[in-house]
Scaffold this active site. Structure first.
Site, PDB file in Angstrom:
ATOM      1  N   PRO A  97      34.843 -43.068-107.671  1.00 27.61           N
ATOM      2  CA  PRO A  97      35.044 -42.607-108.336  1.00 27.61           C
ATOM      3  C   PRO A  97      36.056 -42.466-109.146  1.00 27.61           C
ATOM      4  O   PRO A  97      36.408 -42.778-110.597  1.00 27.61           O
ATOM      5  CB  PRO A  97      34.014 -41.990-109.006  1.00 27.61           C
ATOM      6  CG  PRO A  97      33.989 -41.260-107.593  1.00 27.61           C
ATOM      7  CD  PRO A  97      34.144 -42.005-106.746  1.00 27.61           C
ATOM      8  N   GLU A 124      30.462 -36.514-100.069  1.00 30.76           N
ATOM      9  CA  GLU A 124      31.827 -35.425-100.796  1.00 30.76           C
ATOM     10  C   GLU A 124      32.846 -36.800-100.875  1.00 30.76           C
ATOM     11  O   GLU A 124      33.630 -36.387-101.688  1.00 30.76           O
ATOM     12  CB  GLU A 124      32.272 -34.306-100.403  1.00 30.76           C
ATOM     13  CG  GLU A 124      30.953 -33.170-100.671  1.00 30.76           C
ATOM     14  CD  GLU A 124      30.659 -33.136-102.071  1.00 30.76           C
ATOM     15  OE1 GLU A 124      31.216 -32.990-102.744  1.00 30.76           O
ATOM     16  OE2 GLU A 124      29.810 -32.647-101.922  1.00 30.76           O
ATOM     17  N   ARG A 161      32.356 -64.901-107.252  1.00 29.57           N
ATOM     18  CA  ARG A 161      32.104 -65.954-108.415  1.00 29.57           C
ATOM     19  C   ARG A 161      33.606 -66.609-108.600  1.00 29.57           C
ATOM     20  O   ARG A 161      33.733 -67.538-108.958  1.00 29.57           O
ATOM     21  CB  ARG A 161      31.952 -65.521-109.707  1.00 29.57           C
ATOM     22  CG  ARG A 161      30.402 -64.847-109.006  1.00 29.57           C
ATOM     23  CD  ARG A 161      30.217 -63.378-110.624  1.00 29.57           C
ATOM     24  NE  ARG A 161      30.316 -64.860-111.522  1.00 29.57           N
ATOM     25  CZ  ARG A 161      29.271 -66.044-111.790  1.00 29.57           C
ATOM     26  NH1 ARG A 161      27.614 -65.926-111.366  1.00 29.57           N
ATOM     27  NH2 ARG A 161      29.618 -66.765-112.792  1.00 29.57           N
ATOM     28  N   ASP A 176      32.176 -67.450-119.178  1.00 31.60           N
ATOM     29  CA  ASP A 176      31.679 -65.926-119.019  1.00 31.60           C
ATOM     30  C   ASP A 176      32.306 -65.251-119.829  1.00 31.60           C
ATOM     31  O   ASP A 176      33.451 -65.606-120.511  1.00 31.60           O
ATOM     32  CB  ASP A 176      31.330 -65.685-117.390  1.00 31.60           C
ATOM     33  CG  ASP A 176      30.398 -66.490-116.930  1.00 31.60           C
ATOM     34  OD1 ASP A 176      29.479 -66.651-117.136  1.00 31.60           O
ATOM     35  OD2 ASP A 176      30.867 -66.194-115.046  1.00 31.60           O
TER      36      ASP A 176
HETATM   37  N1  SAM Z   1      32.905 -35.686-104.219  1.00 31.63           N
HETATM   38  C1  SAM Z   1      33.777 -37.249-105.451  1.00 31.63           C
HETATM   39  C2  SAM Z   1      34.420 -36.919-106.666  1.00 31.63           C
HETATM   40  O1  SAM Z   1      33.684 -36.262-107.131  1.00 31.63           O
HETATM   41  O2  SAM Z   1      34.677 -38.041-106.938  1.00 31.63           O
HETATM   42  C3  SAM Z   1      32.158 -38.631-105.200  1.00 31.63           C
HETATM   43  C4  SAM Z   1      31.171 -38.747-103.441  1.00 31.63           C
HETATM   44  S1  SAM Z   1      30.276 -39.645-104.121  1.00 31.63           S
HETATM   45  C5  SAM Z   1      28.945 -38.701-103.686  1.00 31.63           C
HETATM   46  C6  SAM Z   1      29.820 -40.598-102.934  1.00 31.63           C
HETATM   47  C7  SAM Z   1      30.966 -41.742-102.389  1.00 31.63           C
HETATM   48  O3  SAM Z   1      30.407 -42.355-103.599  1.00 31.63           O
HETATM   49  C8  SAM Z   1      32.288 -42.232-103.297  1.00 31.63           C
HETATM   50  O4  SAM Z   1      32.941 -41.452-101.523  1.00 31.63           O
HETATM   51  C9  SAM Z   1      32.119 -42.979-103.187  1.00 31.63           C
HETATM   52  O5  SAM Z   1      33.353 -44.007-102.292  1.00 31.63           O
HETATM   53  C10 SAM Z   1      31.425 -43.701-103.967  1.00 31.63           C
HETATM   54  N2  SAM Z   1      31.101 -43.810-104.870  1.00 31.63           N
HETATM   55  C11 SAM Z   1      30.686 -42.976-106.292  1.00 31.63           C
HETATM   56  N3  SAM Z   1      30.677 -43.110-107.315  1.00 31.63           N
HETATM   57  C12 SAM Z   1      31.741 -44.204-107.358  1.00 31.63           C
HETATM   58  C13 SAM Z   1      32.098 -44.974-108.567  1.00 31.63           C
HETATM   59  N4  SAM Z   1      31.772 -45.057-110.024  1.00 31.63           N
HETATM   60  N5  SAM Z   1      32.939 -46.225-108.075  1.00 31.63           N
HETATM   61  C14 SAM Z   1      33.210 -46.389-106.821  1.00 31.63           C
HETATM   62  N6  SAM Z   1      32.504 -45.600-105.788  1.00 31.63           N
HETATM   63  C15 SAM Z   1      31.673 -44.622-106.042  1.00 31.63           C
END
Ligand code: SAM
Length: 242
Positions: A97, A124, A161, A176
């Site tokens: 994220p 995490e 795609r 698209d």
């Molecule tokens: N503690 C992290 C933070 O707040 O940045 C979030 C961890 S999340 C619960 C677990 C995993 O989900 C991350 O390590 C990532 O690989 C994935 N993930 C969660 N949200 C995402 C997003 N918006 N885009 C891409 N990967 C995501």
């Protein structure tokens, strides 16, 4: 094009790999998607891939070593003992994220690679020290998901795609939304009248030039109505070029 996915949950990909355009592209040998279970790279008999976060508070963290081992197996040419060797034709992406927010432009960029490796975090996230073996962090939006599996499917789908031959009529990718900086024009199918709603006459006229003009105008109208922000950037781009 080859996609390599490092995950704790390979079963999440079963439907994805067996469905629709992605399944066909795999069957036709245009793309390959290899799913790697990170537990296969754990060294102890319990196949441990995560551990408690250092410091107070809850939360498990994915260990760096199994990820390192998986990378070393998949792209040995880029992984030395403690650093990432320069990019050639592969890209190592951590879905996170905190990364650059994914869009069609990024999909286009990524479609140029021969091989893309995706690391799916969980809990995490991953041990910070693995970052020196990652080219880029990519996010699919400003919200937090449970794991990187769904984001990896989103990115693989959007990139696939754009790989030649995956979508049969190239045209349908080029028309698209976002491809040329506008949203897609409206589509209709049979019947010609449905619950009082009529298909626009021009689409039934057989006049390709007129249909083309109508579609261009509608794409502009739709973009102006639904996403005026992207229309503004398209205008700026046109001004910059001319
Ligand atoms: N503690 C992290 C933070 O707040 O940045 C979030 C961890 S999340 C619960 C677990 C995993 O989900 C991350 O390590 C990532 O690989 C994935 N993930 C969660 N949200 C995402 C997003 N918006 N885009 C891409 N990967 C995501």
């Amino acid at each position: 094009m080859i996609f390599e996915i490092l995950t704790l949950f390979p079963e999440m990909y079963e439907g994805f790999l067996k469905t629709s355009i992605i399944a066909k592209a795999i069957k036709n040998g245009i793309i390959r998607i290899n799913i790697h279970n990170l537990r296969d790279f754990a060294k102890d008999r319990h196949r441990t891939v995560d551990d408690k976060s250092f410091g107070p508070g809850p939360g498990m963290v994915l260990k760096a070593e199994p990820i390192y081992k998986a990378l070393k197996k998949i792209i040995p040419e880029r992984i030395s003992a403690n650093k990432l060797l320069p990019k050639k034709t592969s890209g190592i992406i951590y879905l996170s994220p905190q990364g650059r927010v994914f869009n069609q432009k990024t999909a286009k960029e990524l479609s140029k690679y021969r091989q893309l490796i995706f690391i799916c975090g969980h809990y995490e996230g991953v041990d910070e020290r693995i970052f020196r073996f990652i080219d880029e962090e990519i996010s699919i939006g400003d919200y937090v998901l449970t794991g990187g599996e769904l984001p990896s499917m989103v990115v693989v789908d959007a990139v696939s795609r754009l790989v030649k031959g995956v979508v049969k009529k190239e045209e349908s990718v080029e028309c698209d939304s976002f491809y040329n900086g506008l949203l897609d024009y409206p589509h209709y199918t049979r019947p010609r009248i449905w619950r009082g709603g009529k298909v626009p006459e021009v689409l039934l006229s057989g006049n390709h030039k007129k249909i083309d003009e109508w579609r261009k105008k509608k794409a502009l109208d739709v973009t102006e109505k639904k996403r005026p922000d992207i229309l503004e950037s398209k205008k700026k781009e046109i001004r910059r070029i001319s």
